[in-house]
Design a protein around this motif. Structure first.
Motif, PDB file in Angstrom:
ATOM      1  N   GLY A  39       0.834  -1.198   0.000  1.00  7.46           N
ATOM      2  CA  GLY A  39       0.000   0.000   0.000  1.00  7.46           C
ATOM      3  C   GLY A  39       0.862   1.238   0.000  1.00  7.46           C
ATOM      4  N   GLU A  40       1.011   1.845   1.149  1.00  4.45           N
ATOM      5  CA  GLU A  40       1.784   3.079   1.251  1.00  4.45           C
ATOM      6  C   GLU A  40       3.278   2.790   1.130  1.00  4.45           C
ATOM      7  N   GLU A  41       3.962   3.595   0.327  1.00  5.17           N
ATOM      8  CA  GLU A  41       5.396   3.406   0.117  1.00  5.17           C
ATOM      9  C   GLU A  41       6.164   3.643   1.419  1.00  5.17           C
ATOM     10  N   PRO A  42       7.129   2.791   1.737  1.00  7.70           N
ATOM     11  CA  PRO A  42       7.933   3.002   2.941  1.00  7.70           C
ATOM     12  C   PRO A  42       8.754   4.281   2.826  1.00  7.70           C
ATOM     13  N   ARG A  43       9.331   4.706   3.930  1.00 10.19           N
ATOM     14  CA  ARG A  43      10.056   5.966   3.963  1.00 10.19           C
ATOM     15  C   ARG A  43      11.399   5.776   4.666  1.00 10.19           C
ATOM     16  N   LEU A  44      12.432   6.434   4.156  1.00 11.03           N
ATOM     17  CA  LEU A  44      13.739   6.432   4.798  1.00 11.03           C
ATOM     18  C   LEU A  44      14.036   7.833   5.300  1.00 11.03           C
ATOM     19  N   GLU A  45      14.363   7.933   6.588  1.00 14.36           N
ATOM     20  CA  GLU A  45      14.719   9.213   7.192  1.00 14.36           C
ATOM     21  C   GLU A  45      16.167   9.156   7.639  1.00 14.36           C
ATOM     22  N   ILE A  46      16.886  10.251   7.463  1.00  9.24           N
ATOM     23  CA  ILE A  46      18.309  10.304   7.779  1.00  9.24           C
ATOM     24  C   ILE A  46      18.566  11.486   8.699  1.00  9.24           C
ATOM     25  N   GLU A  47      19.357  11.247   9.734  1.00  9.26           N
ATOM     26  CA  GLU A  47      19.753  12.325  10.627  1.00  9.26           C
ATOM     27  C   GLU A  47      21.193  12.104  11.071  1.00  9.26           C
ATOM     28  N   THR A  48      21.850  13.167  11.468  1.00 10.79           N
ATOM     29  CA  THR A  48      23.233  13.063  11.912  1.00 10.79           C
ATOM     30  C   THR A  48      23.309  13.224  13.421  1.00 10.79           C
ATOM     31  N   ALA A  49      24.198  12.456  14.027  1.00  7.46           N
ATOM     32  CA  ALA A  49      24.469  12.556  15.454  1.00  7.46           C
ATOM     33  C   ALA A  49      25.924  12.990  15.618  1.00  7.46           C
ATOM     34  N   ALA A  50      26.445  12.891  16.836  1.00  7.91           N
ATOM     35  CA  ALA A  50      27.798  13.381  17.102  1.00  7.91           C
ATOM     36  C   ALA A  50      28.845  12.676  16.244  1.00  7.91           C
ATOM     37  N   GLU A  51      28.798  11.346  16.220  1.00  5.16           N
ATOM     38  CA  GLU A  51      29.818  10.585  15.500  1.00  5.16           C
ATOM     39  C   GLU A  51      29.229   9.618  14.476  1.00  5.16           C
ATOM     40  N   HIS A  52      27.923   9.608  14.339  1.00  9.02           N
ATOM     41  CA  HIS A  52      27.273   8.652  13.448  1.00  9.02           C
ATOM     42  C   HIS A  52      26.198   9.328  12.599  1.00  9.02           C
ATOM     43  N   VAL A  53      25.877   8.700  11.507  1.00 11.09           N
ATOM     44  CA  VAL A  53      24.685   9.039  10.723  1.00 11.09           C
ATOM     45  C   VAL A  53      23.672   7.929  10.969  1.00 11.09           C
ATOM     46  N   ILE A  54      22.439   8.313  11.233  1.00 13.76           N
ATOM     47  CA  ILE A  54      21.393   7.345  11.559  1.00 13.76           C
ATOM     48  C   ILE A  54      20.390   7.264  10.411  1.00 13.76           C
ATOM     49  N   PHE A  55      20.145   6.040   9.951  1.00 19.99           N
ATOM     50  CA  PHE A  55      19.183   5.768   8.883  1.00 19.99           C
ATOM     51  C   PHE A  55      17.989   5.061   9.522  1.00 19.99           C
ATOM     52  N   CYS A  56      16.788   5.599   9.352  1.00 19.01           N
ATOM     53  CA  CYS A  56      15.580   4.981   9.911  1.00 19.01           C
ATOM     54  C   CYS A  56      14.624   4.623   8.785  1.00 19.01           C
ATOM     55  N   PHE A  57      14.341   3.333   8.663  1.00 19.95           N
ATOM     56  CA  PHE A  57      13.477   2.819   7.604  1.00 19.95           C
ATOM     57  C   PHE A  57      12.096   2.538   8.197  1.00 19.95           C
ATOM     58  N   GLN A  58      11.109   3.301   7.760  1.00 17.02           N
ATOM     59  CA  GLN A  58       9.757   3.237   8.314  1.00 17.02           C
ATOM     60  C   GLN A  58       8.791   2.628   7.303  1.00 17.02           C
ATOM     61  N   ASP A  59       8.071   1.586   7.731  1.00 18.08           N
ATOM     62  CA  ASP A  59       6.984   1.089   6.890  1.00 18.08           C
ATOM     63  C   ASP A  59       5.657   1.358   7.600  1.00 18.08           C
ATOM     64  N   PHE A  60       4.562   1.113   6.910  1.00 19.58           N
ATOM     65  CA  PHE A  60       3.240   1.460   7.443  1.00 19.58           C
ATOM     66  C   PHE A  60       2.316   0.246   7.448  1.00 19.58           C
ATOM     67  N   GLY A  61       2.901  -0.906   7.774  1.00 21.48           N
ATOM     68  CA  GLY A  61       2.146  -2.144   7.838  1.00 21.48           C
ATOM     69  C   GLY A  61       1.655  -2.440   9.239  1.00 21.48           C
ATOM     70  N   PRO A  62       1.426  -3.716   9.553  1.00 22.02           N
ATOM     71  CA  PRO A  62       0.858  -4.114  10.845  1.00 22.02           C
ATOM     72  C   PRO A  62       1.843  -4.035  11.997  1.00 22.02           C
TER      73      PRO A  62
END
Length: 212
Positions: free
Chosen positions: A115-138
């Motif tokens: 159904g709804e396309e998943p989403r990838l969000e990216i943010e930076t922290a002190a020493e790392h880059v964080i990738f968050c993969f969000q889906d909209f299922g159950p």
């Protein structure tokens, strides 16, 4: 069992085609058998690939090519737009292994959270880059959330996970997906976890920032 099922399907399809002299097949039947054999062969290839990758992780023979990579290059395998933070740093990683993790998460999101396309969000922290993969299922049942990275673990409320998320319905697999993703990310100095989400599943992983 998981390896035998695809083999049985492939052998059965080929035997049916080989025996056409005694039991002729229509063009539609023949095409169906060939498509099924190809699908099962691809499935078997994925299963064996998972087992070989686990073996490499366990033996320490996995060869990493760690180098600075632009985030836009890392996520280029995803077929949708991703918002990248302004002045985002380069990440130190093996780009092919990170892309494998992203593809695994995307494939499962599309299969089991359609159904709804998943989403990838990216943010930076002190020493790392964080990738968050969000889906909209159950989402993932609360009773399974502390076990999802265990090797060969299968939820009572879902069939399996071969590439990263909860599977719905009667789908076979090895139950190695999240364990492999965890091994690949940790081998590169990052970590992966299931984050809280009000809807669906949210898998996050971190990668170290490359030195200037």
């Amino acid at each position: 069992h998981d390896l035998r099922i695809p083999l049985v399907s492939i052998v059965g399809a080929l035997q049916a085609i080989e025996g056409e002299d005694e039991a002729p097949l229509s063009a539609v039947q023949r095409r169906g058998l060939l498509d099924n054999a190809l699908s099962e062969a691809e499935r078997l290839n994925r299963l064996l690939g998972n087992l070989l990758q686990i073996s490499s992780l366990d033996s320490g023979s996995l060869r990493l090519k760690l180098e600075p990579n632009d985030i836009s290059d890392v996520i280029s395998v995803l077929p949708f737009d991703v918002q990248i933070p302004v002045d985002a740093p380069f990440v130190l990683c093996d780009i092919l292994l990170v892309q494998q993790v992203l593809i695994n998460l995307l494939d499962n999101a599309r299969k089991y959270a359609p159904g709804e396309e998943p989403r990838l969000e990216i943010e930076t922290a002190a020493e790392h880059v964080i990738f968050c993969f969000q889906d909209f299922g159950p989402g993932i049942p609360a009773s399974d959330q502390d076990k999802i990275f265990e090797r060969f673990y299968r939820s009572d409320q879902s069939s399996d996970r071969t590439t990263g998320m909860v599977r719905l319905g009667n789908v076979a697999g090895t139950g190695l997906g999240l364990s492999i993703c965890q091994g690949l990310i940790e081998a590169q100095g990052g970590r992966i976890w299931l984050a809280e989400s009000q809807r669906g599943s949210r898998f996050c992983f971190s990668l170290p920032i490359a030195n200037p």
